[in-house]
Design a protein around this motif. Structure first.
Motif, PDB file in Angstrom:
ATOM      1  N   TRP A 132       0.829  -1.199   0.000  1.00 13.22           N
ATOM      2  CA  TRP A 132       0.000   0.000   0.000  1.00 13.22           C
ATOM      3  C   TRP A 132       0.868   1.256   0.000  1.00 13.22           C
ATOM      4  CZ3 TRP A 132      -4.845   0.561  -1.285  1.00 13.22           C
ATOM      5  CH2 TRP A 132      -5.721  -0.504  -1.148  1.00 13.22           C
ATOM      6  N   THR A 133       1.934   1.253   0.771  1.00  9.56           N
ATOM      7  CA  THR A 133       2.830   2.414   0.837  1.00  9.56           C
ATOM      8  C   THR A 133       3.467   2.686  -0.520  1.00  9.56           C
ATOM      9  OG1 THR A 133       3.317   2.015   3.179  1.00  9.56           O
ATOM     10  CG2 THR A 133       4.899   3.345   1.950  1.00  9.56           C
ATOM     11  N   ALA A 134       3.812   1.629  -1.229  1.00 12.04           N
ATOM     12  CA  ALA A 134       4.528   1.789  -2.490  1.00 12.04           C
ATOM     13  C   ALA A 134       3.632   2.234  -3.635  1.00 12.04           C
ATOM     14  CB  ALA A 134       5.215   0.472  -2.861  1.00 12.04           C
ATOM     15  N   ARG A 135       2.328   1.948  -3.552  1.00 16.53           N
ATOM     16  CA  ARG A 135       1.513   2.152  -4.750  1.00 16.53           C
ATOM     17  C   ARG A 135       0.585   3.359  -4.714  1.00 16.53           C
ATOM     18  NH1 ARG A 135      -2.046  -3.208  -3.868  1.00 16.53           N
ATOM     19  NH2 ARG A 135      -3.721  -2.369  -2.575  1.00 16.53           N
ATOM     20  N   GLY A 158      -6.656   2.182   2.896  1.00 13.84           N
ATOM     21  CA  GLY A 158      -6.699   0.948   2.127  1.00 13.84           C
ATOM     22  C   GLY A 158      -6.160  -0.225   2.926  1.00 13.84           C
ATOM     23  N   PHE A 159      -5.084   0.015   3.667  1.00 16.85           N
ATOM     24  CA  PHE A 159      -4.506  -1.038   4.494  1.00 16.85           C
ATOM     25  C   PHE A 159      -5.473  -1.456   5.603  1.00 16.85           C
ATOM     26  CE2 PHE A 159      -2.004  -2.091   8.352  1.00 16.85           C
ATOM     27  CZ  PHE A 159      -1.522  -3.319   7.922  1.00 16.85           C
ATOM     28  N   LEU A 160      -6.096  -0.487   6.274  1.00 14.55           N
ATOM     29  CA  LEU A 160      -7.029  -0.835   7.347  1.00 14.55           C
ATOM     30  C   LEU A 160      -8.200  -1.656   6.809  1.00 14.55           C
ATOM     31  CD1 LEU A 160      -7.239   2.360   9.583  1.00 14.55           C
ATOM     32  CD2 LEU A 160      -5.705   0.399   9.746  1.00 14.55           C
ATOM     33  N   LEU A 161      -8.714  -1.288   5.648  1.00 11.47           N
ATOM     34  CA  LEU A 161      -9.799  -2.070   5.049  1.00 11.47           C
ATOM     35  C   LEU A 161      -9.340  -3.489   4.734  1.00 11.47           C
ATOM     36  CD1 LEU A 161     -11.370   0.576   2.661  1.00 11.47           C
ATOM     37  CD2 LEU A 161     -12.517  -0.540   4.578  1.00 11.47           C
ATOM     38  N   GLU A 162      -8.093  -3.630   4.301  1.00 18.86           N
ATOM     39  CA  GLU A 162      -7.578  -4.966   4.012  1.00 18.86           C
ATOM     40  C   GLU A 162      -7.446  -5.785   5.292  1.00 18.86           C
ATOM     41  OE1 GLU A 162      -3.931  -7.184   1.644  1.00 18.86           O
ATOM     42  OE2 GLU A 162      -4.528  -5.151   1.114  1.00 18.86           O
ATOM     43  N   ARG A 218       5.343  -7.041  16.721  1.00 20.24           N
ATOM     44  CA  ARG A 218       6.131  -5.798  16.695  1.00 20.24           C
ATOM     45  C   ARG A 218       6.310  -5.305  15.272  1.00 20.24           C
ATOM     46  NH1 ARG A 218       8.981  -8.472  20.878  1.00 20.24           N
ATOM     47  NH2 ARG A 218      10.531  -9.279  19.412  1.00 20.24           N
ATOM     48  N   ARG A 219       6.543  -6.200  14.321  1.00 24.00           N
ATOM     49  CA  ARG A 219       6.680  -5.785  12.915  1.00 24.00           C
ATOM     50  C   ARG A 219       5.376  -5.184  12.407  1.00 24.00           C
ATOM     51  NH1 ARG A 219       9.761 -10.620  12.773  1.00 24.00           N
ATOM     52  NH2 ARG A 219       8.014 -11.867  11.994  1.00 24.00           N
ATOM     53  N   PHE A 220       4.265  -5.805  12.773  1.00 25.67           N
ATOM     54  CA  PHE A 220       2.967  -5.270  12.359  1.00 25.67           C
ATOM     55  C   PHE A 220       2.745  -3.886  12.967  1.00 25.67           C
ATOM     56  CE2 PHE A 220      -1.524  -4.559  13.297  1.00 25.67           C
ATOM     57  CZ  PHE A 220      -2.074  -4.660  12.030  1.00 25.67           C
ATOM     58  N   ARG A 221       3.051  -3.735  14.241  1.00 25.51           N
ATOM     59  CA  ARG A 221       2.863  -2.443  14.917  1.00 25.51           C
ATOM     60  C   ARG A 221       3.732  -1.366  14.265  1.00 25.51           C
ATOM     61  NH1 ARG A 221       0.948  -0.195  19.719  1.00 25.51           N
ATOM     62  NH2 ARG A 221       1.513   2.014  19.646  1.00 25.51           N
ATOM     63  N   GLN A 222       4.948  -1.706  13.907  1.00 22.00           N
ATOM     64  CA  GLN A 222       5.823  -0.732  13.249  1.00 22.00           C
ATOM     65  C   GLN A 222       5.255  -0.314  11.898  1.00 22.00           C
ATOM     66  OE1 GLN A 222       9.863  -2.058  12.712  1.00 22.00           O
ATOM     67  NE2 GLN A 222      10.501  -0.215  11.612  1.00 22.00           N
ATOM     68  N   ALA A 223       4.749  -1.294  11.130  1.00 19.13           N
ATOM     69  CA  ALA A 223       4.160  -0.970   9.827  1.00 19.13           C
ATOM     70  C   ALA A 223       2.943  -0.072   9.987  1.00 19.13           C
ATOM     71  CB  ALA A 223       3.779  -2.260   9.097  1.00 19.13           C
ATOM     72  N   LEU A 224       2.116  -0.359  10.991  1.00 21.73           N
ATOM     73  CA  LEU A 224       0.936   0.466  11.251  1.00 21.73           C
ATOM     74  C   LEU A 224       1.352   1.875  11.678  1.00 21.73           C
ATOM     75  CD1 LEU A 224      -2.131   0.742  11.540  1.00 21.73           C
ATOM     76  CD2 LEU A 224      -1.920  -0.170  13.867  1.00 21.73           C
ATOM     77  N   ASP A 225       2.348   1.970  12.550  1.00 26.22           N
ATOM     78  CA  ASP A 225       2.848   3.271  12.996  1.00 26.22           C
ATOM     79  C   ASP A 225       3.305   4.114  11.809  1.00 26.22           C
ATOM     80  OD1 ASP A 225       2.430   3.206  15.725  1.00 26.22           O
ATOM     81  OD2 ASP A 225       4.346   2.267  16.166  1.00 26.22           O
ATOM     82  N   GLU A 226       4.042   3.496  10.910  1.00 24.77           N
ATOM     83  CA  GLU A 226       4.582   4.236   9.758  1.00 24.77           C
ATOM     84  C   GLU A 226       3.465   4.735   8.854  1.00 24.77           C
ATOM     85  OE1 GLU A 226       7.288   1.479   8.027  1.00 24.77           O
ATOM     86  OE2 GLU A 226       8.836   1.776   9.572  1.00 24.77           O
ATOM     87  N   LEU A 227       2.476   3.892   8.599  1.00 25.06           N
ATOM     88  CA  LEU A 227       1.342   4.318   7.772  1.00 25.06           C
ATOM     89  C   LEU A 227       0.565   5.445   8.449  1.00 25.06           C
ATOM     90  CD1 LEU A 227       0.016   0.871   6.537  1.00 25.06           C
ATOM     91  CD2 LEU A 227       0.749   2.738   5.057  1.00 25.06           C
ATOM     92  N   LEU A 228       0.351   5.323   9.755  1.00 24.47           N
ATOM     93  CA  LEU A 228      -0.404   6.335  10.485  1.00 24.47           C
ATOM     94  C   LEU A 228       0.323   7.673  10.479  1.00 24.47           C
ATOM     95  CD1 LEU A 228      -2.660   7.319  12.354  1.00 24.47           C
ATOM     96  CD2 LEU A 228      -1.403   6.325  14.282  1.00 24.47           C
ATOM     97  N   ARG A 229       1.615   7.657  10.783  1.00 29.15           N
ATOM     98  CA  ARG A 229       2.374   8.918  10.815  1.00 29.15           C
ATOM     99  C   ARG A 229       2.383   9.601   9.456  1.00 29.15           C
ATOM    100  NH1 ARG A 229       6.071   5.943  13.999  1.00 29.15           N
ATOM    101  NH2 ARG A 229       7.437   5.723  12.185  1.00 29.15           N
ATOM    102  N   ALA A 230       2.559   8.808   8.406  1.00 27.23           N
ATOM    103  CA  ALA A 230       2.577   9.390   7.063  1.00 27.23           C
ATOM    104  C   ALA A 230       1.231  10.012   6.714  1.00 27.23           C
ATOM    105  CB  ALA A 230       2.957   8.322   6.038  1.00 27.23           C
ATOM    106  N   ALA A 231       0.142   9.340   7.079  1.00 29.01           N
ATOM    107  CA  ALA A 231      -1.194   9.870   6.794  1.00 29.01           C
ATOM    108  C   ALA A 231      -1.473  11.122   7.611  1.00 29.01           C
ATOM    109  CB  ALA A 231      -2.249   8.799   7.070  1.00 29.01           C
ATOM    110  N   GLN A 232      -1.008  11.150   8.848  1.00 26.64           N
ATOM    111  CA  GLN A 232      -1.181  12.341   9.686  1.00 26.64           C
ATOM    112  C   GLN A 232      -0.367  13.506   9.146  1.00 26.64           C
ATOM    113  OE1 GLN A 232      -0.144  10.490  13.444  1.00 26.64           O
ATOM    114  NE2 GLN A 232      -2.256  10.574  14.171  1.00 26.64           N
ATOM    115  N   GLN A 233       0.857  13.244   8.719  1.00 27.84           N
ATOM    116  CA  GLN A 233       1.683  14.312   8.167  1.00 27.84           C
ATOM    117  C   GLN A 233       1.107  14.864   6.873  1.00 27.84           C
ATOM    118  OE1 GLN A 233       5.549  12.476   7.877  1.00 27.84           O
ATOM    119  NE2 GLN A 233       5.868  12.464  10.102  1.00 27.84           N
TER     120      GLN A 233
END
Length: 253
Positions: free
Chosen positions: A80-83, A92-96, A127-142
């Motif tokens: 999702w991040t790449a596309r 899109g990720f949350l819906l998936e 922990r890997r899942f949480r990191q991926a979620l954190d990164e998506l959330l921060r990017a969307a907030q920014q």
């Protein structure tokens, strides 16, 4: 050039392990965690000894299934991040996540009721899942598309609630719509005024068209019918929802 016997054996072992994991995931979803390893072996098309060599106990197999599912979601977050742009990638990720959680009640119940969880491998995947979620959330907030006062814990809890709501709804399409409406609460006030939330929600049509699945902004067309989806993945996910349970359509990634 002929492959060495050891290489062939390792390749066969990897294939068998993958088959067992896939069969176990389906079995736990359909029958609960009381199903025997022998029944899982039959579903996988391998001998019981093959299952026990890879997974000496049902608890070890269940943990491996959880790890595999979480790692698949981490890969989905990267795709999702790449596309697409950050806000569309986040939603899109949350819906998936909600979509793939549908039907996994038995396994999730085992995860929440057993006091021995989490175990080391599962904790690492979490922990890997949480990191991926954190990164998506921060990017969307920014990017200004998600409320600044929302944390990853909030998002995770809401996503679990959405999956539960979807599973409890008597109509799959209705459950999906309720989950999507709940996720819309994460949008910032500025982005909510721009977004066309759902096609079936009256009074929400705006000048900037959005994908009906992930919310990505669509390019306007000067001719032809207006686009409804940003690409094939979202189109396939929408089609699966229309077809309902039992569809043989392949899952998009």
């Amino acid at each position: 050039m002929t492959a060495a016997p050891d290489d062939v054996g390792r390749a066969d072992a990897r294939r068998n392990r993958t088959k067992v994991l896939a069969a176990a995931s389906r079995a736990f979803d359909e029958h609960g965690t009381d199903i025997s390893l022998g029944a899982i072996a039959r579903q996988a098309g391998v001998g019981a000894g093959t299952v026990y060599r890879h997974f000496p106990s049902k608890e070890i197999l269940l943990e491996a299934v959880f790890v595999h599912q979480l790692d698949d979601l981490v890969d989905a977050a990267r795709r999702w991040t790449a596309r697409t742009e950050p806000v569309a990638a986040f939603f899109g990720f949350l819906l998936e996540v909600v979509d793939t959680s549908h039907g996994r009640k038995h396994a999730c119940d085992a995860l929440t009721t057993e006091t021995s969880w989490p175990r080391p491998s599962l904790a690492a995947s979490a922990r890997r899942f949480r990191q991926a979620l954190d990164e998506l959330l921060r990017a969307a907030q920014q990017a200004g598309g998600v409320r600044a006062d929302v944390s990853a814990d909030d998002v995770a809890a809401l996503t679990v609630g959405c999956a539960t709501t979807w599973a409890a709804h008597r109509d799959r399409n209705g459950g999906s719509r309720m989950a999507r409406l709940a996720l819309e609460s994460l949008r910032s006030s500025a982005s909510v005024t721009e977004v066309r939330v759902f096609r079936d929600a009256p009074g929400t049509l705006h000048a900037a068209p959005r994908c009906e699945e992930c919310g990505a902004r669509l390019q306007s067309r000067s001719t032809g019918r207006p686009a409804r989806y940003c690409g094939a993945t979202c189109r396939q996910r929408a089609r699966r929802r229309r077809l309902g349970p039992g569809s043989s359509t392949e899952r998009g990634t």
